[in-house]
Motif scaffolding. Structure first.
Motif, PDB file in Angstrom:
ATOM      1  N   ALA A 138     -15.798 -21.745  45.009  1.00  0.00           N
ATOM      2  CA  ALA A 138     -16.918 -23.001  45.624  1.00  0.00           C
ATOM      3  C   ALA A 138     -17.520 -22.247  47.150  1.00  0.00           C
ATOM      4  O   ALA A 138     -18.587 -22.437  47.162  1.00  0.00           O
ATOM      5  CB  ALA A 138     -16.787 -24.187  46.541  1.00  0.00           C
ATOM      6  N   MET A 139     -16.603 -21.107  47.625  1.00  0.00           N
ATOM      7  CA  MET A 139     -17.211 -20.430  48.565  1.00  0.00           C
ATOM      8  C   MET A 139     -18.433 -18.943  48.258  1.00  0.00           C
ATOM      9  O   MET A 139     -19.737 -18.564  48.478  1.00  0.00           O
ATOM     10  CB  MET A 139     -16.125 -19.989  49.296  1.00  0.00           C
ATOM     11  CG  MET A 139     -15.432 -20.726  50.332  1.00  0.00           C
ATOM     12  SD  MET A 139     -14.069 -19.449  50.619  1.00  0.00           S
ATOM     13  CE  MET A 139     -14.972 -18.515  51.103  1.00  0.00           C
ATOM     14  N   ALA A 145     -19.876 -19.239  54.773  1.00  0.00           N
ATOM     15  CA  ALA A 145     -18.979 -19.735  54.704  1.00  0.00           C
ATOM     16  C   ALA A 145     -18.592 -20.018  56.612  1.00  0.00           C
ATOM     17  O   ALA A 145     -18.553 -19.373  56.961  1.00  0.00           O
ATOM     18  CB  ALA A 145     -17.865 -19.717  53.764  1.00  0.00           C
ATOM     19  N   GLU A 146     -17.566 -21.033  56.567  1.00  0.00           N
ATOM     20  CA  GLU A 146     -17.165 -21.339  57.874  1.00  0.00           C
ATOM     21  C   GLU A 146     -15.651 -21.035  57.784  1.00  0.00           C
ATOM     22  O   GLU A 146     -15.213 -22.110  56.734  1.00  0.00           O
ATOM     23  CB  GLU A 146     -17.478 -22.875  59.059  1.00  0.00           C
ATOM     24  CG  GLU A 146     -16.507 -23.003  59.955  1.00  0.00           C
ATOM     25  CD  GLU A 146     -15.442 -23.088  59.920  1.00  0.00           C
ATOM     26  OE1 GLU A 146     -14.682 -21.885  60.129  1.00  0.00           O
ATOM     27  OE2 GLU A 146     -15.085 -23.662  59.614  1.00  0.00           O
ATOM     28  N   LEU A 147     -15.272 -20.456  57.679  1.00  0.00           N
ATOM     29  CA  LEU A 147     -13.032 -20.232  56.688  1.00  0.00           C
ATOM     30  C   LEU A 147     -12.417 -21.213  57.039  1.00  0.00           C
ATOM     31  O   LEU A 147     -11.503 -22.229  56.162  1.00  0.00           O
ATOM     32  CB  LEU A 147     -13.287 -18.214  56.697  1.00  0.00           C
ATOM     33  CG  LEU A 147     -13.028 -17.867  56.036  1.00  0.00           C
ATOM     34  CD1 LEU A 147     -12.655 -16.520  56.733  1.00  0.00           C
ATOM     35  CD2 LEU A 147     -13.252 -17.928  54.825  1.00  0.00           C
ATOM     36  N   LEU A 382     -16.218  -8.957  52.728  1.00  0.00           N
ATOM     37  CA  LEU A 382     -15.901  -9.964  54.157  1.00  0.00           C
ATOM     38  C   LEU A 382     -16.024  -9.376  55.723  1.00  0.00           C
ATOM     39  O   LEU A 382     -14.987  -8.303  55.624  1.00  0.00           O
ATOM     40  CB  LEU A 382     -14.606 -10.610  53.531  1.00  0.00           C
ATOM     41  CG  LEU A 382     -14.491 -11.965  54.709  1.00  0.00           C
ATOM     42  CD1 LEU A 382     -15.375 -13.058  53.538  1.00  0.00           C
ATOM     43  CD2 LEU A 382     -12.761 -12.608  54.622  1.00  0.00           C
ATOM     44  N   GLU A 383     -16.658 -10.059  56.558  1.00  0.00           N
ATOM     45  CA  GLU A 383     -16.789  -8.997  57.715  1.00  0.00           C
ATOM     46  C   GLU A 383     -17.395 -11.088  58.075  1.00  0.00           C
ATOM     47  O   GLU A 383     -18.237 -12.381  57.643  1.00  0.00           O
ATOM     48  CB  GLU A 383     -18.105  -8.825  58.038  1.00  0.00           C
ATOM     49  CG  GLU A 383     -19.341  -8.926  57.525  1.00  0.00           C
ATOM     50  CD  GLU A 383     -20.016  -7.955  57.756  1.00  0.00           C
ATOM     51  OE1 GLU A 383     -20.111  -6.993  58.280  1.00  0.00           O
ATOM     52  OE2 GLU A 383     -21.416  -8.145  57.978  1.00  0.00           O
ATOM     53  N   PRO A 411     -22.823 -12.597  47.815  1.00  0.00           N
ATOM     54  CA  PRO A 411     -22.728 -13.366  47.200  1.00  0.00           C
ATOM     55  C   PRO A 411     -21.712 -13.359  45.832  1.00  0.00           C
ATOM     56  O   PRO A 411     -22.291 -12.183  45.624  1.00  0.00           O
ATOM     57  CB  PRO A 411     -23.977 -14.273  46.988  1.00  0.00           C
ATOM     58  CG  PRO A 411     -24.747 -13.520  48.158  1.00  0.00           C
ATOM     59  CD  PRO A 411     -23.787 -12.811  48.426  1.00  0.00           C
ATOM     60  N   VAL A 412     -20.647 -14.082  45.182  1.00  0.00           N
ATOM     61  CA  VAL A 412     -20.294 -14.326  44.048  1.00  0.00           C
ATOM     62  C   VAL A 412     -20.510 -14.752  43.549  1.00  0.00           C
ATOM     63  O   VAL A 412     -20.486 -16.823  43.483  1.00  0.00           O
ATOM     64  CB  VAL A 412     -18.709 -13.277  44.220  1.00  0.00           C
ATOM     65  CG1 VAL A 412     -17.986 -13.208  42.987  1.00  0.00           C
ATOM     66  CG2 VAL A 412     -18.688 -12.517  44.867  1.00  0.00           C
TER      67      VAL A 412
END
Length: 413
Positions: A138-139, A145-147, A382-383, A411-412
């Motif tokens: 979904a991410m 995103a807000e993890l 990711l950062e 993006p994936v």
């Protein structure tokens, strides 16, 4: 309390107030406090005066001392003065094994222990992999995103709600209730505790009529047993404890781990290249920045001495697990205030010590290992989307963790 000497009177004068600033800068701030001594008189953020236990040895001693109990009777007047209600039956986790002393604690723990055995935890691993993959799917397309909202919070709440048999449409309120419940004494905190207690009381009634294949139905069977193994108050208190302990602790374990990795991207890269290190790294994350910063309060049932400090009957004991962990002796000569995901067998008491050692520790370790490994592999770049100094931390209460962790990545689809 007998009359105090001038020396003891001075010793009992609070030397610090545990503010939101101290919690936000926990590693440095609690380290500075601990430099003054292993046991210090402080004022907690709720206004309650207590003895803060800050060293590893003193914490282990306090958590196993036979006269430091969860029975708050000797401290009732002081607790009432600041509106503290966590120890009162009908207020959240009161009546659970976490807030009980032997022999009740022994009986309650024995009833719940089989649910969190290593064997049963392994059986849950496939489901944790599935939930993790769904959240990452979904991410992926957004590239940002807000993890906490998208990943670290929904994973453990989904797991514990499935264990308890909470219907999907009714899970959304759990996170807010548990967050508010562990905050400072306030109307919001009392309302959250009453809401969660009331909801689970109603869920118990539904499952008494229609049992399911879940932990709550198993606990109800113990309540209905002819020997009366579990009272109704204990049943509901235990259910509240499982929600709180199975959710907030893991949310913040994941959040603290990721915040630490964002401060040290070289350590994240090591875990991407050597994923077999992740189980050991989870112990290092727990050691460096425990999700449960403060153990449930203990109360002195008699006069005693702790790390050379005189404690009087009725005194409140606040064991700071986070600082005690950073004081724990290790099997290497590395800097204990620095993250090292290769540290061998990191020693800590993040899950408590003694008879109250957390039953859910195998589940938390398993969830964290799966979640962190999958996240790091799925999003190799990711950062954080903000600077490390911009992280907003939980300002009060027992827990330590980031309120939000905005991130970005390629993006994936």
């Amino acid at each position: 309390m007998s009359s105090l000497s001038d020396t003891e009177t001075e010793l009992r004068r609070p030397t610090a107030v545990i503010t939101a600033d101290i919690k936000a800068n926990a590693i440095q701030a609690f380290g500075e406090l601990a430099a003054r001594g292993p046991v210090l008189r402080v004022t907690l953020s709720n206004g309650l005066d207590a003895w803060a236990v800050l060293s590893y040895d003193a914490a282990r001693a306090a958590l196993t001392h036979p006269a430091l109990l969860h029975d708050a009777t000797p401290a009732e007047k002081a607790l009432d003065a600041v509106g503290y209600t966590m120890h009162k039956v009908g207020q959240g986790i009161a009546g659970s094994m976490l807030m009980s002393d032997p022999p009740d604690h022994t009986r309650l723990r024995r009833l719940v222990a089989p649910t969190f055995s290593p064997r049963r935890t392994k059986l849950l691993a496939d489901r944790v992999h599935e939930i993790t993959a769904e959240l990452l799917d979904a991410m992926g397309p957004a590239g940002e995103a807000e993890l906490v909202e998208a990943f670290t919070a929904p994973l453990p709440i989904t797991v514990i709600c499935e264990l308890l048999g909470v219907p999907v449409p009714e899970r959304a309120a759990f996170r807010q209730w548990t967050n508010d419940m562990l905050d400072l004494p306030s109307q919001k905190q009392r309302t959250a505790a009453a809401s969660l207690y009331g909801y689970l009381s109603g869920l118990v009634e539904r499952k008494q009529a229609e049992p399911g294949d879940d932990l709550l139905s198993d606990l109800i069977a113990q309540h209905n047993h002819e020997d009366g193994r579990l009272s109704r108050q204990e049943l509901i208190g235990t259910a509240v404890l499982l929600v709180v302990a199975g959710h907030d602790t893991t949310v913040n374990l994941l959040g603290n781990a990721l915040a630490a990795l964002f401060r040290r991207p070289d350590q994240a890269q090591i875990l991407r290249e050597r994923p077999e290190l992740i189980p050991g790294a989870v112990e290092e994350f727990l050691r460096l920045d425990s999700s449960v910063e403060l153990a449930t309060l203990r109360y002195a049932a008699e006069d005693l001495e702790l790390a050379g400090v005189p404690i009087r009957r009725g005194d409140v004991i606040a064991v700071y697990l986070g600082q005690a962990n950073r004081d724990a002796p290790q099997n290497d000569d590395g800097d204990r205030d620095v993250l090292d995901v290769t540290r061998p067998s990191a020693r800590h008491i993040a899950f408590g010590h003694g008879i109250h050692h957390c039953l859910g520790a195998p589940l938390a370790r398993m969830e964290a290992t799966i979640a962190l490994g999958a996240l790091l592999q799925r999003f190799p770049d990711l950062e954080p989307a903000t600077g490390p100094d911009d992280v907003q931390w939980i300002p009060s209460g027992m827990m330590r963790g980031p309120i939000s962790l905005p991130v970005r990545f390629t993006p994936v689809g």
